[in-house]
Design a protein around this motif. Sequence first.
Motif, mmCIF file in Angstrom:
data_model
loop_
_atom_site.group_PDB
_atom_site.id
_atom_site.type_symbol
_atom_site.label_atom_id
_atom_site.label_comp_id
_atom_site.label_asym_id
_atom_site.label_seq_id
_atom_site.Cartn_x
_atom_site.Cartn_y
_atom_site.Cartn_z
ATOM 1 N N ARG A 132 0.859 -1.182 0.000
ATOM 2 C CA ARG A 132 0.000 0.000 0.000
ATOM 3 C C ARG A 132 0.899 1.237 0.000
ATOM 4 O O ARG A 132 1.918 1.271 0.689
ATOM 5 C CB ARG A 132 -0.876 0.016 1.241
ATOM 6 N N PRO A 133 0.478 2.224 -0.724
ATOM 7 C CA PRO A 133 1.286 3.453 -0.749
ATOM 8 C C PRO A 133 1.186 4.187 0.587
ATOM 9 O O PRO A 133 0.256 3.972 1.378
ATOM 10 C CB PRO A 133 0.666 4.273 -1.878
ATOM 11 N N ARG A 154 -4.121 8.282 5.164
ATOM 12 C CA ARG A 154 -5.582 8.419 5.215
ATOM 13 C C ARG A 154 -6.179 7.560 6.337
ATOM 14 O O ARG A 154 -7.081 7.993 7.047
ATOM 15 C CB ARG A 154 -6.201 8.001 3.873
ATOM 16 N N GLN A 155 -5.679 6.353 6.484
ATOM 17 C CA GLN A 155 -6.182 5.455 7.544
ATOM 18 C C GLN A 155 -5.933 6.079 8.917
ATOM 19 O O GLN A 155 -6.822 6.110 9.764
ATOM 20 C CB GLN A 155 -5.502 4.082 7.466
ATOM 21 N N ALA A 215 -9.537 11.053 13.616
ATOM 22 C CA ALA A 215 -10.746 11.881 13.552
ATOM 23 C C ALA A 215 -11.903 11.199 14.280
ATOM 24 O O ALA A 215 -12.676 11.843 14.991
ATOM 25 C CB ALA A 215 -11.115 12.148 12.101
ATOM 26 N N ALA A 216 -12.023 9.886 14.119
ATOM 27 C CA ALA A 216 -13.099 9.158 14.803
ATOM 28 C C ALA A 216 -12.878 9.151 16.309
ATOM 29 O O ALA A 216 -13.840 9.213 17.089
ATOM 30 C CB ALA A 216 -13.185 7.730 14.277
ATOM 31 N N ALA A 217 -11.633 9.067 16.744
ATOM 32 C CA ALA A 217 -11.343 9.067 18.173
ATOM 33 C C ALA A 217 -11.591 10.432 18.790
ATOM 34 O O ALA A 217 -11.992 10.530 19.953
ATOM 35 C CB ALA A 217 -9.899 8.633 18.409
#
Length: 98
Positions: A17-18, A24-25, A31-33
């Motif tokens: 994966r780049p 982004r992950q 952000a969710a936390a």
Amino acid sequence: MNDEKEKKLLSLLEVRRPEAFWNRQRGGILAAAAAPRHRAAWMLVPAAAAAALLLMFLGRPKAPAPLPGPQTVSVSFLENLDMLDDMDVLEAVPESEL
């Protein structure tokens, strides 16, 4: 030699994966936390309602058990004795006199 070939083949099969994907992950997780947890509070509402119902059923006063009426039992017992007395009288009378 086979071990080296296997390692090379396995390295070719690895998912790569780049760096942008991992960034982004990581950003999404952070952000969710950091987001407010309004949804978690709503999930407590059914649990609170269930606890309130449980307390309501467990906390209500228990009605005393009705006592069996001793007169009803004694009257039916006496009626049964009267019938047995009548049977004894009927059995004592010979059939010719009936």
